[in-house]
Design a protein around this motif. Sequence first.
Motif, PDB file in Angstrom:
ATOM      1  N   PHE A 119     -17.003  16.678   7.625  1.00  0.00           N
ATOM      2  CA  PHE A 119     -16.714  16.013   6.359  1.00  0.00           C
ATOM      3  C   PHE A 119     -15.895  14.743   6.543  1.00  0.00           C
ATOM      4  N   GLN A 120     -15.060  14.719   7.554  1.00  0.00           N
ATOM      5  CA  GLN A 120     -14.282  13.501   7.793  1.00  0.00           C
ATOM      6  C   GLN A 120     -15.184  12.351   8.222  1.00  0.00           C
ATOM      7  N   LEU A 121     -16.259  12.674   8.901  1.00  0.00           N
ATOM      8  CA  LEU A 121     -17.218  11.644   9.289  1.00  0.00           C
ATOM      9  C   LEU A 121     -17.986  11.146   8.066  1.00  0.00           C
ATOM     10  N   LEU A 122     -18.324  12.075   7.168  1.00  0.00           N
ATOM     11  CA  LEU A 122     -18.990  11.673   5.926  1.00  0.00           C
ATOM     12  C   LEU A 122     -18.074  10.789   5.089  1.00  0.00           C
ATOM     13  N   PHE A 123     -16.779  11.077   5.139  1.00  0.00           N
ATOM     14  CA  PHE A 123     -15.814  10.219   4.455  1.00  0.00           C
ATOM     15  C   PHE A 123     -15.887   8.793   5.013  1.00  0.00           C
ATOM     16  N   ASP A 139     -18.878   6.986   3.652  1.00  0.00           N
ATOM     17  CA  ASP A 139     -18.691   6.623   2.247  1.00  0.00           C
ATOM     18  C   ASP A 139     -17.689   5.482   2.092  1.00  0.00           C
ATOM     19  N   GLU A 140     -16.693   5.445   2.961  1.00  0.00           N
ATOM     20  CA  GLU A 140     -15.724   4.362   2.902  1.00  0.00           C
ATOM     21  C   GLU A 140     -16.370   3.029   3.254  1.00  0.00           C
ATOM     22  N   VAL A 141     -17.290   3.040   4.203  1.00  0.00           N
ATOM     23  CA  VAL A 141     -18.007   1.802   4.529  1.00  0.00           C
ATOM     24  C   VAL A 141     -18.754   1.317   3.294  1.00  0.00           C
ATOM     25  N   ARG A 142     -19.391   2.211   2.581  1.00  0.00           N
ATOM     26  CA  ARG A 142     -20.132   1.816   1.375  1.00  0.00           C
ATOM     27  C   ARG A 142     -19.172   1.295   0.304  1.00  0.00           C
ATOM     28  N   ARG A 143     -18.019   1.936   0.171  1.00  0.00           N
ATOM     29  CA  ARG A 143     -17.061   1.509  -0.846  1.00  0.00           C
ATOM     30  C   ARG A 143     -16.486   0.134  -0.538  1.00  0.00           C
ATOM     31  N   LEU A 144     -16.232  -0.121   0.732  1.00  0.00           N
ATOM     32  CA  LEU A 144     -15.600  -1.373   1.136  1.00  0.00           C
ATOM     33  C   LEU A 144     -16.594  -2.512   1.326  1.00  0.00           C
ATOM     34  N   ALA A 145     -17.875  -2.203   1.310  1.00  0.00           N
ATOM     35  CA  ALA A 145     -18.904  -3.198   1.626  1.00  0.00           C
ATOM     36  C   ALA A 145     -18.852  -4.462   0.760  1.00  0.00           C
ATOM     37  N   PRO A 146     -18.566  -4.381  -0.545  1.00  0.00           N
ATOM     38  CA  PRO A 146     -18.524  -5.616  -1.341  1.00  0.00           C
ATOM     39  C   PRO A 146     -17.528  -6.644  -0.830  1.00  0.00           C
ATOM     40  N   SER A 147     -16.490  -6.175  -0.169  1.00  0.00           N
ATOM     41  CA  SER A 147     -15.489  -7.093   0.393  1.00  0.00           C
ATOM     42  C   SER A 147     -15.872  -7.569   1.785  1.00  0.00           C
ATOM     43  N   HIS A 148     -16.990  -7.063   2.307  1.00  0.00           N
ATOM     44  CA  HIS A 148     -17.440  -7.440   3.650  1.00  0.00           C
ATOM     45  C   HIS A 148     -18.942  -7.733   3.614  1.00  0.00           C
ATOM     46  N   PRO A 149     -19.353  -8.828   3.023  1.00  0.00           N
ATOM     47  CA  PRO A 149     -20.785  -9.150   2.939  1.00  0.00           C
ATOM     48  C   PRO A 149     -21.444  -9.266   4.311  1.00  0.00           C
ATOM     49  N   GLU A 150     -20.650  -9.540   5.331  1.00  0.00           N
ATOM     50  CA  GLU A 150     -21.211  -9.673   6.679  1.00  0.00           C
ATOM     51  C   GLU A 150     -21.751  -8.342   7.209  1.00  0.00           C
ATOM     52  N   TRP A 151     -21.306  -7.239   6.643  1.00  0.00           N
ATOM     53  CA  TRP A 151     -21.746  -5.931   7.106  1.00  0.00           C
ATOM     54  C   TRP A 151     -23.241  -5.706   6.875  1.00  0.00           C
ATOM     55  N   LYS A 152     -23.824  -6.385   5.899  1.00  0.00           N
ATOM     56  CA  LYS A 152     -25.245  -6.203   5.624  1.00  0.00           C
ATOM     57  C   LYS A 152     -26.116  -6.597   6.804  1.00  0.00           C
ATOM     58  N   GLU A 153     -25.572  -7.447   7.673  1.00  0.00           N
ATOM     59  CA  GLU A 153     -26.346  -7.922   8.824  1.00  0.00           C
ATOM     60  C   GLU A 153     -25.711  -7.521  10.151  1.00  0.00           C
ATOM     61  N   THR A 154     -24.657  -6.699  10.087  1.00  0.00           N
ATOM     62  CA  THR A 154     -23.915  -6.353  11.299  1.00  0.00           C
ATOM     63  C   THR A 154     -23.970  -4.852  11.563  1.00  0.00           C
ATOM     64  N   GLU A 155     -24.420  -4.490  12.756  1.00  0.00           N
ATOM     65  CA  GLU A 155     -24.421  -3.077  13.122  1.00  0.00           C
ATOM     66  C   GLU A 155     -23.017  -2.637  13.563  1.00  0.00           C
ATOM     67  N   LYS A 200     -19.942   2.898  20.779  1.00  0.00           N
ATOM     68  CA  LYS A 200     -19.300   1.653  20.377  1.00  0.00           C
ATOM     69  C   LYS A 200     -19.425   1.437  18.868  1.00  0.00           C
ATOM     70  N   GLY A 201     -20.608   1.724  18.329  1.00  0.00           N
ATOM     71  CA  GLY A 201     -20.815   1.529  16.905  1.00  0.00           C
ATOM     72  C   GLY A 201     -19.967   2.462  16.063  1.00  0.00           C
ATOM     73  N   LEU A 202     -19.888   3.724  16.462  1.00  0.00           N
ATOM     74  CA  LEU A 202     -19.094   4.682  15.700  1.00  0.00           C
ATOM     75  C   LEU A 202     -17.606   4.344  15.779  1.00  0.00           C
ATOM     76  N   LEU A 203     -17.194   3.823  16.912  1.00  0.00           N
ATOM     77  CA  LEU A 203     -15.794   3.394  17.039  1.00  0.00           C
ATOM     78  C   LEU A 203     -15.490   2.267  16.051  1.00  0.00           C
ATOM     79  N   GLN A 204     -16.466   1.407  15.842  1.00  0.00           N
ATOM     80  CA  GLN A 204     -16.275   0.323  14.881  1.00  0.00           C
ATOM     81  C   GLN A 204     -16.119   0.871  13.466  1.00  0.00           C
ATOM     82  N   LEU A 205     -16.889   1.894  13.134  1.00  0.00           N
ATOM     83  CA  LEU A 205     -16.785   2.518  11.818  1.00  0.00           C
ATOM     84  C   LEU A 205     -15.424   3.167  11.627  1.00  0.00           C
ATOM     85  N   VAL A 206     -14.955   3.834  12.666  1.00  0.00           N
ATOM     86  CA  VAL A 206     -13.645   4.483  12.608  1.00  0.00           C
ATOM     87  C   VAL A 206     -12.552   3.439  12.418  1.00  0.00           C
ATOM     88  N   ALA A 207     -12.627   2.363  13.193  1.00  0.00           N
ATOM     89  CA  ALA A 207     -11.602   1.329  13.098  1.00  0.00           C
ATOM     90  C   ALA A 207     -11.565   0.710  11.708  1.00  0.00           C
TER      91      ALA A 207
END
Length: 339
Positions: free
Chosen positions: A87-91, A94-110, A129-136
């Motif tokens: 569940f912490q991973l699902l959180f 969901d946080e990436v989706r919530r924060l996405a409007p403040s990070h338009p660059e994420w739409k094109e960034t893995e 590496k990608g999951l570490l970026q999500l955690v950070a």
Amino acid sequence: MSVKSNLTRRIFHLAALAGGLVAAGPAWAQAPADPLSSWNDGKAKSAILDFVRRVTTEGGPDYVKPDERIATFDNDGTLWAEQPAYFQLLFAFDEVRRLAPSHPEWKETEPFRSVLAGDTKGLAASGEKGLLQLVAATHSGMTTSEFEASVANWLATARHPTKQRPYTEMVYQPQLELLAYLRANGFKTFIVSGGGVEFMRVFAQKAYGIPPEQVVGSSGVVEFRAGPDGKLDLFKEPKVEFVDDGAGKPVGINRFIGRRPILAFGNSDGDLQMLQYATAGDGARLALILHHTDGEREWAYDRNSSFGKLDKALEEGRARGWAIVDMKTDWKTVFLSSR
């Protein structure tokens, strides 16, 4: 999600920087005539009742003084569910989706693009590496209080992706009864989990009756320093401090509890060393493994699961006569039944 078990477990530990579950009532405090009323009569229930009777009978050969009655429980898959992902991973997703409007660059960034697009194959391809970026992005760069609030807010509105229930209702009713029964008989109950210690400490008392000082988990580096406004506070850094899984669990128990448990309850290979440590001591000992066998009420999985893999621990548990709790046959109900 098709991310391999060892990778997801490792990344999940790196997400040990969270907080907050709001339960609506102290269901764990209820004490029915049968203290384990959600448990069917059988070997597992009898093993628990017999063990508690033996260690609490003064003058008996197996009597254990109250201050030595330590019971440790894994959290994910033992006290609440862990499918289709921790569940912490699902959180974090969901946080990436919530924060996405403040990070338009994420739409094109893995890997952010894959999360936003629901592309599990792309997410898996991003690797560690990608999951570490999500955690950070979702578990650091803020104060501990800010992080606690973000998780509490998530749990107040989020729903499990397949059960469509609040995560606060994905806890196991039989385990709440067991925790209450143990405490009524002089045990001190602890969570010892690979999950983030700050994540669990916020919800543990309301959900399970376990205070924050009795929660042991993985942790990230926290620094006490001045923020941009000059105010001193605790800030979460994207660095791992301690991983409380596998062989780390006995280490964590020794470091943060200081006593060897006489009862330990887990559900996966990540709990094996905790069960071994608990049963290696002198005197009466009880090790329990929750085997997820109920594909109708919960999920049926063990050796081939990407989350909560149960293979070596199940084999050793059967060989050593540990109590194997079969969810389908030993539990009358699974999830929290009253709020």
